[in-house]
Scaffold this motif. Structure first.
Motif, PDB file in Angstrom:
ATOM      1  N   ASP A 107       9.573  11.242  -9.870  1.00  0.00           N
ATOM      2  CA  ASP A 107       9.921  10.559  -8.619  1.00  0.00           C
ATOM      3  C   ASP A 107      11.279  11.017  -8.110  1.00  0.00           C
ATOM      4  OD1 ASP A 107       7.577   8.889  -8.697  1.00  0.00           O
ATOM      5  OD2 ASP A 107       8.588   7.670 -10.224  1.00  0.00           O
ATOM      6  N   THR A 108      11.362  11.233  -6.805  1.00  0.00           N
ATOM      7  CA  THR A 108      12.634  11.631  -6.200  1.00  0.00           C
ATOM      8  C   THR A 108      13.382  10.454  -5.598  1.00  0.00           C
ATOM      9  OG1 THR A 108      11.556  12.136  -4.098  1.00  0.00           O
ATOM     10  CG2 THR A 108      11.766  13.937  -5.694  1.00  0.00           C
ATOM     11  N   SER A 109      12.743   9.296  -5.523  1.00  0.00           N
ATOM     12  CA  SER A 109      13.389   8.116  -4.954  1.00  0.00           C
ATOM     13  C   SER A 109      12.695   6.859  -5.454  1.00  0.00           C
ATOM     14  CB  SER A 109      13.347   8.151  -3.422  1.00  0.00           C
ATOM     15  OG  SER A 109      12.013   7.984  -2.967  1.00  0.00           O
ATOM     16  N   TYR A 110      13.323   5.708  -5.250  1.00  0.00           N
ATOM     17  CA  TYR A 110      12.693   4.441  -5.577  1.00  0.00           C
ATOM     18  C   TYR A 110      11.415   4.273  -4.757  1.00  0.00           C
ATOM     19  CZ  TYR A 110      17.305   3.361  -7.532  1.00  0.00           C
ATOM     20  OH  TYR A 110      18.464   3.396  -8.246  1.00  0.00           O
ATOM     21  N   LEU A 111      11.487   4.650  -3.490  1.00  0.00           N
ATOM     22  CA  LEU A 111      10.312   4.541  -2.631  1.00  0.00           C
ATOM     23  C   LEU A 111       9.172   5.415  -3.139  1.00  0.00           C
ATOM     24  CD1 LEU A 111       8.845   3.552  -0.135  1.00  0.00           C
ATOM     25  CD2 LEU A 111      10.048   5.301   1.204  1.00  0.00           C
ATOM     26  N   ASP A 112       9.502   6.633  -3.571  1.00  0.00           N
ATOM     27  CA  ASP A 112       8.494   7.527  -4.157  1.00  0.00           C
ATOM     28  C   ASP A 112       7.762   6.839  -5.307  1.00  0.00           C
ATOM     29  OD1 ASP A 112       8.296   9.835  -2.749  1.00  0.00           O
ATOM     30  OD2 ASP A 112       9.261  11.113  -4.252  1.00  0.00           O
ATOM     31  N   ALA A 113       8.519   6.173  -6.143  1.00  0.00           N
ATOM     32  CA  ALA A 113       7.929   5.501  -7.298  1.00  0.00           C
ATOM     33  C   ALA A 113       6.985   4.389  -6.858  1.00  0.00           C
ATOM     34  CB  ALA A 113       9.026   4.943  -8.193  1.00  0.00           C
ATOM     35  N   ALA A 114       7.402   3.606  -5.869  1.00  0.00           N
ATOM     36  CA  ALA A 114       6.562   2.509  -5.384  1.00  0.00           C
ATOM     37  C   ALA A 114       5.254   3.038  -4.799  1.00  0.00           C
ATOM     38  CB  ALA A 114       7.317   1.689  -4.352  1.00  0.00           C
ATOM     39  N   LEU A 115       5.325   4.128  -4.039  1.00  0.00           N
ATOM     40  CA  LEU A 115       4.128   4.705  -3.431  1.00  0.00           C
ATOM     41  C   LEU A 115       3.214   5.324  -4.495  1.00  0.00           C
ATOM     42  CD1 LEU A 115       5.730   6.351  -0.272  1.00  0.00           C
ATOM     43  CD2 LEU A 115       4.299   4.299  -0.345  1.00  0.00           C
ATOM     44  N   ARG A 116       3.811   6.005  -5.468  1.00  0.00           N
ATOM     45  CA  ARG A 116       3.008   6.608  -6.536  1.00  0.00           C
ATOM     46  C   ARG A 116       2.271   5.528  -7.321  1.00  0.00           C
ATOM     47  NH1 ARG A 116       4.077   6.590 -11.543  1.00  0.00           N
ATOM     48  NH2 ARG A 116       6.324   6.260 -11.273  1.00  0.00           N
ATOM     49  N   GLU A 117       3.000   4.475  -7.699  1.00  0.00           N
ATOM     50  CA  GLU A 117       2.385   3.407  -8.480  1.00  0.00           C
ATOM     51  C   GLU A 117       1.288   2.693  -7.677  1.00  0.00           C
ATOM     52  OE1 GLU A 117       2.673   2.319 -11.516  1.00  0.00           O
ATOM     53  OE2 GLU A 117       4.413   3.383 -12.324  1.00  0.00           O
ATOM     54  N   THR A 118       1.512   2.533  -6.372  1.00  0.00           N
ATOM     55  CA  THR A 118       0.494   1.895  -5.526  1.00  0.00           C
ATOM     56  C   THR A 118      -0.783   2.723  -5.502  1.00  0.00           C
ATOM     57  OG1 THR A 118       2.183   0.842  -4.133  1.00  0.00           O
ATOM     58  CG2 THR A 118      -0.020   1.060  -3.197  1.00  0.00           C
ATOM     59  N   HIS A 119      -0.614   4.048  -5.445  1.00  0.00           N
ATOM     60  CA  HIS A 119      -1.783   4.922  -5.464  1.00  0.00           C
ATOM     61  C   HIS A 119      -2.481   4.865  -6.824  1.00  0.00           C
ATOM     62  CE1 HIS A 119      -3.815   9.012  -5.616  1.00  0.00           C
ATOM     63  NE2 HIS A 119      -4.390   8.391  -4.607  1.00  0.00           N
ATOM     64  N   GLU A 120      -1.705   4.875  -7.891  1.00  0.00           N
ATOM     65  CA  GLU A 120      -2.299   4.847  -9.228  1.00  0.00           C
ATOM     66  C   GLU A 120      -3.012   3.525  -9.500  1.00  0.00           C
ATOM     67  OE1 GLU A 120       0.812   5.651 -11.975  1.00  0.00           O
ATOM     68  OE2 GLU A 120       1.080   7.750 -11.347  1.00  0.00           O
ATOM     69  N   GLU A 121      -2.449   2.424  -9.017  1.00  0.00           N
ATOM     70  CA  GLU A 121      -3.010   1.112  -9.330  1.00  0.00           C
ATOM     71  C   GLU A 121      -4.113   0.695  -8.371  1.00  0.00           C
ATOM     72  OE1 GLU A 121       0.207  -1.668  -9.570  1.00  0.00           O
ATOM     73  OE2 GLU A 121       1.299  -0.471 -11.059  1.00  0.00           O
ATOM     74  N   LEU A 122      -3.912   0.923  -7.065  1.00  0.00           N
ATOM     75  CA  LEU A 122      -4.858   0.426  -6.066  1.00  0.00           C
ATOM     76  C   LEU A 122      -5.656   1.533  -5.383  1.00  0.00           C
ATOM     77  CD1 LEU A 122      -2.749  -2.362  -4.312  1.00  0.00           C
ATOM     78  CD2 LEU A 122      -4.225  -2.524  -6.323  1.00  0.00           C
ATOM     79  N   GLY A 123      -5.304   2.797  -5.643  1.00  0.00           N
ATOM     80  CA  GLY A 123      -6.017   3.888  -5.000  1.00  0.00           C
ATOM     81  C   GLY A 123      -5.669   4.063  -3.538  1.00  0.00           C
ATOM     82  N   ILE A 124      -4.577   3.472  -3.084  1.00  0.00           N
ATOM     83  CA  ILE A 124      -4.142   3.598  -1.686  1.00  0.00           C
ATOM     84  C   ILE A 124      -3.100   4.703  -1.608  1.00  0.00           C
ATOM     85  CG2 ILE A 124      -3.063   2.437   0.272  1.00  0.00           C
ATOM     86  CD1 ILE A 124      -4.027  -0.225  -0.947  1.00  0.00           C
ATOM     87  N   GLY A 125      -3.395   5.760  -0.853  1.00  0.00           N
ATOM     88  CA  GLY A 125      -2.496   6.897  -0.753  1.00  0.00           C
ATOM     89  C   GLY A 125      -1.314   6.644   0.153  1.00  0.00           C
ATOM     90  N   ALA A 126      -0.232   7.399  -0.088  1.00  0.00           N
ATOM     91  CA  ALA A 126       0.984   7.248   0.722  1.00  0.00           C
ATOM     92  C   ALA A 126       0.719   7.528   2.193  1.00  0.00           C
ATOM     93  CB  ALA A 126       2.076   8.183   0.190  1.00  0.00           C
ATOM     94  N   GLN A 127      -0.278   8.380   2.490  1.00  0.00           N
ATOM     95  CA  GLN A 127      -0.570   8.723   3.873  1.00  0.00           C
ATOM     96  C   GLN A 127      -1.109   7.535   4.665  1.00  0.00           C
ATOM     97  OE1 GLN A 127      -2.262   9.761   1.258  1.00  0.00           O
ATOM     98  NE2 GLN A 127      -4.464   9.537   1.605  1.00  0.00           N
ATOM     99  N   ASN A 128      -1.521   6.476   3.970  1.00  0.00           N
ATOM    100  CA  ASN A 128      -2.039   5.288   4.636  1.00  0.00           C
ATOM    101  C   ASN A 128      -1.058   4.127   4.642  1.00  0.00           C
ATOM    102  OD1 ASN A 128      -4.933   6.434   3.244  1.00  0.00           O
ATOM    103  ND2 ASN A 128      -4.915   5.966   5.426  1.00  0.00           N
TER     104      ASN A 128
END
Length: 272
Positions: A95-116
């Motif tokens: 992760d390059t930022s706190y926000l990066d981590a939140a988006l990555r974890e959201t994708h891993e847990e809920l399958g929702i990509g950062a693009q959405n």
């Protein structure tokens, strides 16, 4: 016996209508409302990633109803299993930022990509977790339905309802090990007296814990919390810093998740 004064006032927000779908105009108003939040330094050196975590508070329209997506943590997880939480977790070396981590974890847990996910802002200050070994940074975003490609319309302002997420599709894409259930908490539920329980965060900061038992598919009381219920009732303490148990052991948004939700509602002026 220790008493405290619970938050006294709650109602509609000046930034959006709690019973109507979020629109481009309301997202812009929410962004402006979050601008006064304490600024967080989003860039992090990779070597300091240990001991840092971040979460996403995902706003979403579901079946034309505005609210927040939440998850019940998987029962096999070693910490906080069976409890309600936002998607998120520890910052890692990729992760390059706190926000990066939140988006990555959201994708891993809920399958929702950062693009959405359209980031609307952040709330602060960040809190240390109960164990005292992790600082947790909270961000706020809106989950667009499907491939919305929202980047080119962020500057537009209109009152057309934004498309609703397919909650069933999200449920089919969650991590089976990390997530026990996904549910939608309508904004209107956050002002329902029947759901609100006056509580204390870390023993001295009043906030509302929110009952969500009926919103969780096949929702059942957390056995660990039910086991501790007699002890909590005997203590007559409103402090749920250690045991996030609701009435009869029912599921609640409580603890750090409940505190961040309370801060967001304060920021959006639903709680006063």
């Amino acid at each position: 016996m220790r008493f405290h004064v619970a938050p006294q006032s709650f109602g509609s927000s000046p930034y959006f209508h709690i019973n109507r779908p979020l629109t481009r105009r309301s997202l812009l108003d929410i962004k402006n409302g979050l601008l006064s939040a304490e600024c967080l330094d989003d860039q992090i050196p990779i070597e300091t990633a240990n001991g840092q975590a971040s979460v996403l508070i995902p706003l979403a329209n579901v079946m034309g109803v505005p609210g927040i997506l939440l998850e019940v943590r998987g029962k096999t997880l070693r910490s906080h299993s069976g409890e309600v939480s936002f998607p998120g977790g520890r910052v890692d070396a990729t992760d390059t930022s706190y926000l990066d981590a939140a988006l990555r974890e959201t994708h891993e847990e809920l399958g929702i990509g950062a693009q959405n996910i359209e980031i609307l802002g952040q709330i602060g200050p960040p809190e240390v977790n109960l164990r005292g070994n992790m600082v947790v940074y909270p961000f706020v975003g809106f989950v667009h339905a499907g491939s919305s490609h929202f980047d080119h319309i962020i500057g537009d302002v209109d009152d057309e309802p934004l498309p609703s997420c397919d909650l069933d599709a999200i449920r089919r894409s969650v991590s089976q090990t990390e997530v026990g259930a996904v549910f939608h908490l309508p904004f209107s539920a956050l002002t329902s007296p029947a759901r609100l329980r006056a509580s204390l965060f870390r023993g001295n900061r009043p906030y509302w814990a929110i009952g969500v038992q009926d919103l969780v598919p096949n929702g059942k009381p957390n056995p660990a919390l039910v086991e501790d219920l007699p002890k909590l009732q005997e203590s007559h303490s409103p402090d749920d810093s250690e045991i996030g148990v609701g009435k009869y052991g029912s599921l609640e948004v409580w603890g750090l998740t409940g505190w961040y939700l309370y801060l967001l509602m304060k920021r959006l002026r639903m709680y006063r």
